[in-house]
Design a protein around this motif. Sequence first.
Motif, PDB file in Angstrom:
ATOM      1  N   PHE A 257       8.042  15.497   1.228  1.00  9.75           N
ATOM      2  CA  PHE A 257       8.643  16.168   2.167  1.00  9.75           C
ATOM      3  C   PHE A 257       7.782  16.923   3.373  1.00  9.75           C
ATOM      4  O   PHE A 257       7.910  16.669   4.717  1.00  9.75           O
ATOM      5  CB  PHE A 257       9.774  17.291   1.875  1.00  9.75           C
ATOM      6  CG  PHE A 257      10.589  18.017   2.892  1.00  9.75           C
ATOM      7  CD1 PHE A 257      11.560  17.292   3.295  1.00  9.75           C
ATOM      8  CD2 PHE A 257      10.420  19.447   3.297  1.00  9.75           C
ATOM      9  CE1 PHE A 257      12.154  17.735   4.599  1.00  9.75           C
ATOM     10  CE2 PHE A 257      10.999  19.922   4.162  1.00  9.75           C
ATOM     11  CZ  PHE A 257      12.020  18.945   4.717  1.00  9.75           C
ATOM     12  N   LYS A 258       6.429  17.164   3.027  1.00 10.48           N
ATOM     13  CA  LYS A 258       5.487  17.679   4.056  1.00 10.48           C
ATOM     14  C   LYS A 258       5.270  16.580   4.901  1.00 10.48           C
ATOM     15  O   LYS A 258       4.942  16.661   6.199  1.00 10.48           O
ATOM     16  CB  LYS A 258       4.543  18.303   3.325  1.00 10.48           C
ATOM     17  CG  LYS A 258       4.800  19.769   2.665  1.00 10.48           C
ATOM     18  CD  LYS A 258       3.509  20.448   2.161  1.00 10.48           C
ATOM     19  CE  LYS A 258       3.891  22.035   1.401  1.00 10.48           C
ATOM     20  NZ  LYS A 258       2.875  22.357   0.829  1.00 10.48           N
ATOM     21  N   VAL A 259       4.811  15.425   4.330  1.00  5.15           N
ATOM     22  CA  VAL A 259       4.562  13.988   4.899  1.00  5.15           C
ATOM     23  C   VAL A 259       5.557  13.739   5.891  1.00  5.15           C
ATOM     24  O   VAL A 259       5.375  13.596   7.062  1.00  5.15           O
ATOM     25  CB  VAL A 259       4.158  12.969   4.092  1.00  5.15           C
ATOM     26  CG1 VAL A 259       4.044  11.649   4.690  1.00  5.15           C
ATOM     27  CG2 VAL A 259       2.873  13.300   3.202  1.00  5.15           C
ATOM     28  N   LEU A 260       7.030  13.981   5.338  1.00  7.75           N
ATOM     29  CA  LEU A 260       8.157  13.726   6.429  1.00  7.75           C
ATOM     30  C   LEU A 260       8.150  14.467   7.417  1.00  7.75           C
ATOM     31  O   LEU A 260       8.275  14.071   8.645  1.00  7.75           O
ATOM     32  CB  LEU A 260       9.336  13.565   5.542  1.00  7.75           C
ATOM     33  CG  LEU A 260      10.616  13.156   6.279  1.00  7.75           C
ATOM     34  CD1 LEU A 260      10.451  11.558   6.663  1.00  7.75           C
ATOM     35  CD2 LEU A 260      11.843  13.657   5.192  1.00  7.75           C
TER      36      LEU A 260
ATOM     37  N   ALA B 113       8.405   9.152  -4.266  1.00  9.24           N
ATOM     38  CA  ALA B 113       7.141   9.792  -4.455  1.00  9.24           C
ATOM     39  C   ALA B 113       7.406  10.605  -5.445  1.00  9.24           C
ATOM     40  O   ALA B 113       8.421  11.269  -5.989  1.00  9.24           O
ATOM     41  CB  ALA B 113       6.738  10.532  -3.516  1.00  9.24           C
ATOM     42  N   LYS B 114       6.362  10.649  -6.572  1.00  8.44           N
ATOM     43  CA  LYS B 114       6.436  11.524  -7.750  1.00  8.44           C
ATOM     44  C   LYS B 114       6.422  13.026  -7.289  1.00  8.44           C
ATOM     45  O   LYS B 114       6.936  13.604  -7.697  1.00  8.44           O
ATOM     46  CB  LYS B 114       5.112  11.269  -8.525  1.00  8.44           C
ATOM     47  CG  LYS B 114       4.937  10.018  -9.269  1.00  8.44           C
ATOM     48  CD  LYS B 114       3.925   9.920 -10.202  1.00  8.44           C
ATOM     49  CE  LYS B 114       2.585  10.304  -9.687  1.00  8.44           C
ATOM     50  NZ  LYS B 114       1.422  10.150 -10.712  1.00  8.44           N
ATOM     51  N   ASN B 115       5.618  13.341  -6.171  1.00  3.94           N
ATOM     52  CA  ASN B 115       5.647  14.682  -5.981  1.00  3.94           C
ATOM     53  C   ASN B 115       6.428  14.958  -4.652  1.00  3.94           C
ATOM     54  O   ASN B 115       6.302  14.666  -3.520  1.00  3.94           O
ATOM     55  CB  ASN B 115       4.109  15.227  -5.392  1.00  3.94           C
ATOM     56  CG  ASN B 115       3.996  16.483  -5.082  1.00  3.94           C
ATOM     57  OD1 ASN B 115       5.069  17.378  -4.655  1.00  3.94           O
ATOM     58  ND2 ASN B 115       2.637  17.222  -5.212  1.00  3.94           N
TER      59      ASN B 115
ATOM     60  N   LEU C 289       0.874  -1.278  -0.069  1.00  6.82           N
ATOM     61  CA  LEU C 289       0.032  -0.027   0.034  1.00  6.82           C
ATOM     62  C   LEU C 289       0.765   1.287  -0.068  1.00  6.82           C
ATOM     63  O   LEU C 289       0.628   2.069  -0.927  1.00  6.82           O
ATOM     64  CB  LEU C 289      -0.887   0.048   1.266  1.00  6.82           C
ATOM     65  CG  LEU C 289      -1.839   1.175   1.389  1.00  6.82           C
ATOM     66  CD1 LEU C 289      -2.641   1.306   0.099  1.00  6.82           C
ATOM     67  CD2 LEU C 289      -2.647   1.135   2.533  1.00  6.82           C
ATOM     68  N   LEU C 290       2.045   1.291   0.791  1.00 12.03           N
ATOM     69  CA  LEU C 290       2.861   2.438   0.918  1.00 12.03           C
ATOM     70  C   LEU C 290       3.605   2.698  -0.354  1.00 12.03           C
ATOM     71  O   LEU C 290       3.627   3.870  -0.805  1.00 12.03           O
ATOM     72  CB  LEU C 290       3.929   2.372   1.937  1.00 12.03           C
ATOM     73  CG  LEU C 290       3.165   2.415   3.378  1.00 12.03           C
ATOM     74  CD1 LEU C 290       4.412   1.958   4.454  1.00 12.03           C
ATOM     75  CD2 LEU C 290       2.818   3.675   3.759  1.00 12.03           C
ATOM     76  N   SER C 291       3.769   1.579  -1.071  1.00  8.56           N
ATOM     77  CA  SER C 291       4.560   1.744  -2.362  1.00  8.56           C
ATOM     78  C   SER C 291       3.569   2.189  -3.572  1.00  8.56           C
ATOM     79  O   SER C 291       4.208   3.043  -4.114  1.00  8.56           O
ATOM     80  CB  SER C 291       5.274   0.336  -2.779  1.00  8.56           C
ATOM     81  OG  SER C 291       6.365   0.251  -1.949  1.00  8.56           O
ATOM     82  N   PHE C 292       2.352   1.825  -3.399  1.00 10.68           N
ATOM     83  CA  PHE C 292       1.637   2.454  -4.318  1.00 10.68           C
ATOM     84  C   PHE C 292       1.077   3.794  -4.148  1.00 10.68           C
ATOM     85  O   PHE C 292       0.821   4.368  -5.118  1.00 10.68           O
ATOM     86  CB  PHE C 292       0.311   1.553  -4.542  1.00 10.68           C
ATOM     87  CG  PHE C 292       0.298   0.369  -5.424  1.00 10.68           C
ATOM     88  CD1 PHE C 292       0.440   0.418  -6.596  1.00 10.68           C
ATOM     89  CD2 PHE C 292       0.407  -1.084  -4.941  1.00 10.68           C
ATOM     90  CE1 PHE C 292       0.252  -0.779  -7.574  1.00 10.68           C
ATOM     91  CE2 PHE C 292       0.450  -2.247  -5.493  1.00 10.68           C
ATOM     92  CZ  PHE C 292       0.407  -2.045  -6.781  1.00 10.68           C
TER      93      PHE C 292
ATOM     94  N   ASP D  98      -0.988  10.706  -6.609  1.00  9.27           N
ATOM     95  CA  ASP D  98      -0.788  12.259  -6.561  1.00  9.27           C
ATOM     96  C   ASP D  98      -1.062  12.574  -4.958  1.00  9.27           C
ATOM     97  O   ASP D  98      -0.859  13.619  -4.408  1.00  9.27           O
ATOM     98  CB  ASP D  98      -1.773  12.758  -7.498  1.00  9.27           C
ATOM     99  CG  ASP D  98      -1.347  12.550  -8.759  1.00  9.27           C
ATOM    100  OD1 ASP D  98       0.045  12.751  -9.114  1.00  9.27           O
ATOM    101  OD2 ASP D  98      -2.154  12.413  -9.777  1.00  9.27           O
ATOM    102  N   ASP D  99      -1.875  11.796  -4.164  1.00 11.27           N
ATOM    103  CA  ASP D  99      -2.329  12.087  -2.734  1.00 11.27           C
ATOM    104  C   ASP D  99      -1.546  11.224  -1.987  1.00 11.27           C
ATOM    105  O   ASP D  99      -1.696  10.188  -1.807  1.00 11.27           O
ATOM    106  CB  ASP D  99      -3.624  12.039  -2.902  1.00 11.27           C
ATOM    107  CG  ASP D  99      -4.237  12.181  -1.548  1.00 11.27           C
ATOM    108  OD1 ASP D  99      -3.702  12.688  -0.739  1.00 11.27           O
ATOM    109  OD2 ASP D  99      -5.553  12.149  -1.512  1.00 11.27           O
TER     110      ASP D  99
END
Length: 605
Positions: A200-203, A193-195, A150-153, A158-159
């Motif tokens: 980085f915001k998630v990190l 990630a593509k974005n 799931l994480l890899s997908f 985009d989200d």
Amino acid sequence: MKNAPAIVTLSLLMSACATVSTPEAQPPVAQSEQAQAPYNGSARQQIATAAHLRRMLQASQSESEAGLPSLDLSPEILFKLLSAEVAAQRGQWKLAYTTELALAQQTRDPRLAQRAMEIALTARRHDEALAAVRLWRTLAPESEQATQYLLSFLMLSDDLSEAAPILKQRLQDIPASSRTMLMFQIQRLLARAKNKQAAFKVLEQVLQPYLDTPETHLVLAQGAVAAGNTERARQEALAAQAAKPESELAALTMALVTPDKDEAAKVLTSYLARYPKAREVRMALARQLVERKQYAQARSQFELLLKDSPKDLTTLYALGVLSAQTRDNAAAEKYLGKYLELLASQPDEERDPSQALLLMSELAEERKDTDAAIKWLSQVDPGEAWLGAQLRRAQLLAKSGNLVGARKALAELTPQGETEQIQVLQAESQILRDAGQIAEAMEVLEGGIKRFPNNTDLLYDQAMLAEKTNQLALMEKNLRKVMTLAPKNQHAYNALGYSLADRNLRLPEAFALITKAHELAPEDPFILDSLGWVHFRMGRLKEAEELLRRAFTIRPDAEIAVHLGEVLWVKGQKEDAQKFWRDARDKDPQNDTLKNTLIRLQVKP
């Protein structure tokens, strides 16, 4: 050393440093290799039998305890499963996928959701695979494999908002002693990630509760680098360094996020002044010096590393390559010999000794020990370097006077595919050419061209032989064909243009051909030499001298020196001309161009 450029290149020097293990600086990859590259998964393609499906779905007691449903395999379910597998086998992915997904929802069996995902993966349907993975994880929330998929997908979507709570929970659940390692793992996952900015915001969100540790700032620094935010990366690295000045990883990260290479080197040097035993930082400094082609300084750093770890294979290999690069052949043989000795006593599947063996062979050849050079080549095992080693072995046999043995060695090879067959043909023709057997060499190439009529390498080699024997029509025909087959092959334009210019024939056409070659490869010293020579033939002495001096600066080759000397001689600068001719004679006493030039001009250098 004369032959060093064939092996001692910057890429080889870098590979000498690239096998260093840096556990602190390089966190582990995701636990599931499949999760890292979901589109590489492969579904089972055989048609399942009823017995197979029963075994798959009739959960054992242990499976039931693991949370899997205990299914009664009804005729209806069995029929649908068989239909789905047959559809998958026939390439009808949509029918197979929807059937498996519907059955997963009906039976609440996560294995069927996983199977639906596999079918979608095989069809390269990202959205459908993601839907199946979501269902899989819903049905098996404790499944590590489902979570990894799931994480890899999500990294490909985009989200990324769905990933944040999963990652937060994983950090909360893991023991504190392992949390830093997981942080780095999360950062590497998000880097795919593509974005990048969203990643980085998630990190930042995920690491917010742990900002009191210097390691968190290092993870954020690396995340900022991945997102292209150099200034933020520098701020985080400085924060980590301030909190834990002794950290090697902090120093390494600080150097990584410093764009100016000189300043980055100062960061590492300053740290080593305070912590001289910091092996990973010293290794990083040595590698950086190699990248900047400061080989003597890099060698000094590796010597310090070797002093602390005399049997370190990476350091021995790096020192061997650097010593060869700096023309210290005796040291190169010492270090590489020790490297090969240790590697033989403690084999390492991650290390291929081939490059070291090839370099040892060149070093032996440099000191005129042909037998030793052949011995080293004979130790190269089958692999990428094996054919090249055998071709070189044949060349050395011929060079030592054993032409029959050399051709026999080539005849015993079993080259695979067109590329390898052509390499053997080229090697045999070159051996014959070097032995003065031009007709035999031409015969070998003629046979090769009959088998591979459009191979530009064979056509070019035959053209060069034809030029040597004054078969100008054949030479031009081959080179024109090469130009047609490979319009960007600068060597064909240059060879024909130079041949015409050297014979004072069709000079405007020769100039146009060499100019075309120069446009394709403006810094090639031999093309610059040809361009200077055609200017000389056309009476443009000033342009000729400028071009030839530029060519000689790039590569002080004997033939370029001969041409430059003749231009200077004609201009009346006879003393300078003689210096270049003497230089050419020192480099290559048997050079035909030099001999013919001096005889024609009646000069003794």
